[in-house]
Motif scaffolding. Structure first.
Motif, mmCIF file in Angstrom:
data_model
loop_
_atom_site.group_PDB
_atom_site.id
_atom_site.type_symbol
_atom_site.label_atom_id
_atom_site.label_comp_id
_atom_site.label_asym_id
_atom_site.label_seq_id
_atom_site.Cartn_x
_atom_site.Cartn_y
_atom_site.Cartn_z
ATOM 1 N N ARG A 290 -4.159 0.236 0.841
ATOM 2 C CA ARG A 290 -3.073 -0.457 1.557
ATOM 3 C C ARG A 290 -1.715 -0.094 0.967
ATOM 4 O O ARG A 290 -0.747 0.157 1.699
ATOM 5 C CB ARG A 290 -3.282 -1.975 1.491
ATOM 6 N N ALA A 291 -1.634 -0.056 -0.379
ATOM 7 C CA ALA A 291 -0.367 0.285 -1.034
ATOM 8 C C ALA A 291 0.086 1.686 -0.643
ATOM 9 O O ALA A 291 1.280 1.928 -0.401
ATOM 10 C CB ALA A 291 -0.527 0.177 -2.549
ATOM 11 N N ALA A 292 -0.865 2.618 -0.578
ATOM 12 C CA ALA A 292 -0.525 3.991 -0.206
ATOM 13 C C ALA A 292 0.019 4.047 1.221
ATOM 14 O O ALA A 292 1.044 4.692 1.493
ATOM 15 C CB ALA A 292 -1.756 4.883 -0.354
ATOM 16 N N ARG A 293 -0.634 3.367 2.120
ATOM 17 C CA ARG A 293 -0.225 3.406 3.522
ATOM 18 C C ARG A 293 1.131 2.740 3.733
ATOM 19 O O ARG A 293 1.907 3.167 4.589
ATOM 20 C CB ARG A 293 -1.305 2.753 4.386
ATOM 21 N N GLN A 294 1.417 1.711 2.963
ATOM 22 C CA GLN A 294 2.727 1.067 3.084
ATOM 23 C C GLN A 294 3.852 2.009 2.693
ATOM 24 O O GLN A 294 4.996 1.817 3.104
ATOM 25 C CB GLN A 294 2.761 -0.186 2.206
ATOM 26 N N ARG A 295 3.516 3.023 1.899
ATOM 27 C CA ARG A 295 4.514 4.009 1.476
ATOM 28 C C ARG A 295 4.444 5.286 2.304
ATOM 29 O O ARG A 295 5.013 6.314 1.936
ATOM 30 C CB ARG A 295 4.324 4.317 -0.011
ATOM 31 N N GLY A 296 3.739 5.232 3.415
ATOM 32 C CA GLY A 296 3.645 6.374 4.302
ATOM 33 C C GLY A 296 2.724 7.473 3.800
ATOM 34 O O GLY A 296 2.783 8.604 4.297
ATOM 35 N N LEU A 297 1.854 7.143 2.843
ATOM 36 C CA LEU A 297 0.920 8.137 2.298
ATOM 37 C C LEU A 297 -0.431 8.023 2.978
ATOM 38 O O LEU A 297 -0.874 6.917 3.326
ATOM 39 C CB LEU A 297 0.753 7.934 0.786
ATOM 40 N N GLU A 298 -1.087 9.158 3.157
ATOM 41 C CA GLU A 298 -2.416 9.186 3.754
ATOM 42 C C GLU A 298 -3.467 9.334 2.662
ATOM 43 O O GLU A 298 -3.301 10.094 1.707
ATOM 44 C CB GLU A 298 -2.538 10.348 4.746
ATOM 45 N N VAL A 299 -4.559 8.583 2.805
ATOM 46 C CA VAL A 299 -5.707 8.702 1.900
ATOM 47 C C VAL A 299 -6.811 9.434 2.659
ATOM 48 O O VAL A 299 -7.202 9.002 3.743
ATOM 49 C CB VAL A 299 -6.199 7.309 1.460
ATOM 50 N N PRO A 300 -7.303 10.583 2.153
ATOM 51 C CA PRO A 300 -7.049 11.164 0.833
ATOM 52 C C PRO A 300 -6.058 12.334 0.846
ATOM 53 O O PRO A 300 -5.934 13.016 -0.165
ATOM 54 C CB PRO A 300 -8.428 11.669 0.452
ATOM 55 N N THR A 301 -5.376 12.585 1.957
ATOM 56 C CA THR A 301 -4.502 13.757 2.042
ATOM 57 C C THR A 301 -3.423 13.750 0.970
ATOM 58 O O THR A 301 -3.191 14.761 0.291
ATOM 59 C CB THR A 301 -3.847 13.823 3.434
ATOM 60 N N ASP A 302 -2.761 12.600 0.805
ATOM 61 C CA ASP A 302 -1.654 12.510 -0.153
ATOM 62 C C ASP A 302 -2.067 11.898 -1.486
ATOM 63 O O ASP A 302 -1.445 12.174 -2.515
ATOM 64 C CB ASP A 302 -0.515 11.684 0.449
ATOM 65 N N ILE A 303 -3.055 11.032 -1.455
ATOM 66 C CA ILE A 303 -3.510 10.373 -2.682
ATOM 67 C C ILE A 303 -4.991 10.042 -2.553
ATOM 68 O O ILE A 303 -5.449 9.648 -1.475
ATOM 69 C CB ILE A 303 -2.685 9.091 -2.967
ATOM 70 N N SER A 304 -5.737 10.247 -3.624
ATOM 71 C CA SER A 304 -7.173 9.948 -3.641
ATOM 72 C C SER A 304 -7.405 8.601 -4.316
ATOM 73 O O SER A 304 -6.677 8.218 -5.242
ATOM 74 C CB SER A 304 -7.936 11.043 -4.390
ATOM 75 N N VAL A 305 -8.440 7.886 -3.840
ATOM 76 C CA VAL A 305 -8.766 6.565 -4.385
ATOM 77 C C VAL A 305 -10.262 6.494 -4.666
ATOM 78 O O VAL A 305 -11.076 6.874 -3.821
ATOM 79 C CB VAL A 305 -8.363 5.437 -3.409
ATOM 80 N N VAL A 306 -10.615 5.997 -5.854
ATOM 81 C CA VAL A 306 -12.007 5.790 -6.244
ATOM 82 C C VAL A 306 -12.209 4.314 -6.558
ATOM 83 O O VAL A 306 -11.414 3.712 -7.282
ATOM 84 C CB VAL A 306 -12.386 6.635 -7.476
ATOM 85 N N GLY A 307 -13.266 3.723 -6.018
ATOM 86 C CA GLY A 307 -13.577 2.323 -6.289
ATOM 87 C C GLY A 307 -14.624 2.177 -7.378
ATOM 88 O O GLY A 307 -14.999 3.143 -8.051
#
Length: 375
Positions: A290-307
């Motif tokens: 959610r934080a990434a998308r609020q900044r206009g970033l795409e997951v995983p294109t712009d930033i990767s996330v691991v749970g």
């Protein structure tokens, strides 16, 4: 209003009785036939087998008989009196909350394992502003439980008074502690390997070209948090040559184990130019997305996330979450086996049983943004 047949539904808020006959007959009431068919389908056996089990007839394998009885329970039917198991006793299960789906998943594994052994699980859950762990413990002891399993309790908090567990032991109540460790407590502990989990996550991200990797996790006073930091720092040192102080100062962000906590932690890490974020729970990872998308970033294109956890339904998020799978079935079954040994008078070693997690790669991780232009 039509009159119900004799084998019909019981009054509200009670289980539905199942029609039991002396022998299976070709002509039965439609209600009983429907019930036998439902139970047979749920158990994966024939209606004749269901009838034999309900009537206590021989010639049915123990595993098949247990499947039929489990199907009765799942479908909400009463077991015939002759088939009702006498409970060996109550076993308490104390969890911190149920909003994080990993806790209901673990409670289900533990509850099923206890039931198979003839015990009745009693789930006691802490809620904000509600009963404390000590109050829940007192309630369970007053009800004469045979033992207690604690999940992510005060035993995981390095600032908590561990003498509470000594007092419980002095009362003769066996217990097992899951997810956390204290050398001050003489009891069996069940834990995932948090250090190895961070090694799996960081190694995966480094293989994708990430060098600016952040870690979002809970308050530092908790043992699992400290272990994750140790594993994260060591792997970042080994694979990227970064200094421990630099990693802890710039790439580790503490918050709460909630979606909002993950969102806040990830926002801070994104501001520090991280291209990947490892989160200490799947709920935190959803917050990071959610934080990434609020900044206009795409997951995983712009930033990767691991749970972390591989909670139920997490494979169906958008994008499907790459995560570290906590070995919930193995941990839950081990907790029950260990507690039953304690109850049976053959205590397990007062040590920690550590279970290896597993990396599950899905759609929330990809190559680092700067590496995509490379051949």
């Amino acid at each position: 209003m039509t009159k119900q047949p004799a084998a019909g539904r019981a009054p509200a808020r009670t289980r539905r009785p199942v029609g039991v006959q002396a022998e299976p007959r070709p002509l039965q009431s439609s209600a009983v036939t429907t019930r036998l068919a439902d139970i047979a389908a749920q158990a994966g056996v024939s209606e004749a087998t269901v009838s034999r089990v309900l009537n206590g007839k021989p010639g049915v394998a123990a595993t098949t008989r247990q499947s039929v009885l489990a199907a009765l329970d799942v479908l909400g039917y009463e077991r015939p009196v002759r088939l009702r198991q006498r409970s060996e006793g109550l076993v308490g299960l104390i969890t911190p909350e149920l909003e994080n789906p990993i806790f209901p998943a673990l409670a289900q594994v533990i509850g099923q394992a206890l039931t198979r052994q003839g015990y009745t699980p009693v789930l006691a859950t802490q809620t904000p502003g509600g009963s404390t762990e000590d109050e829940l413990t007192e309630m369970l002891v007053d009800r004469g439980v045979a033992g207690i399993i604690y999940v992510s309790g005060l035993h995981a908090d390095t600032t908590a008074d561990m003498q509470r567990y000594d007092r419980l032991r002095a009362q003769g109540v066996p217990y097992v502690l899951v997810d956390g460790f204290s050398p001050k407590v003489q009891a069996p502990f069940i834990s995932p390997d948090d250090r190895a989990a961070m090694n799996l996550a960081v190694t995966h991200l480094v293989s994708l070209g990430h060098t600016r990797i952040g870690l979002a996790l809970g308050p530092k006073r908790f043992v699992p948090v400290q272990r994750k930091i140790e594993g994260f720092v060591r792997t970042m040192q080994d694979q990227l040559g970064l200094g421990a102080e630099t990693v802890e100062r710039e790439l580790v962000q503490h918050s709460l184990y909630t979606l909002e906590g993950g969102q806040a932690a990830a926002a801070a890490l994104i501001e520090r130019n991280c291209t990947a974020v490892v989160c200490a729970s799947d709920m935190m990872a959803l917050g990071a997305i959610r934080a990434a998308r609020q900044r206009g970033l795409e997951v995983p294109t712009d930033i990767s996330v691991v749970g972390f956890d591989d909670s139920p339904l997490i494979a169906f998020t958008d994008p499907p979450l790459t995560t570290i799978r906590k070995p919930v079935p193995a941990m839950g079954q081990a907790a029950v086996r260990t507690l039953l040994e304690e109850i049976g008078g053959t205590p397990a070693p007062h040590s920690e049983f550590v279970f290896m997690p597993e990396l599950v790669v899905r759609g929330s991780t990809d190559t680092a943004p700067g590496d995509r232009a490379r051949p």
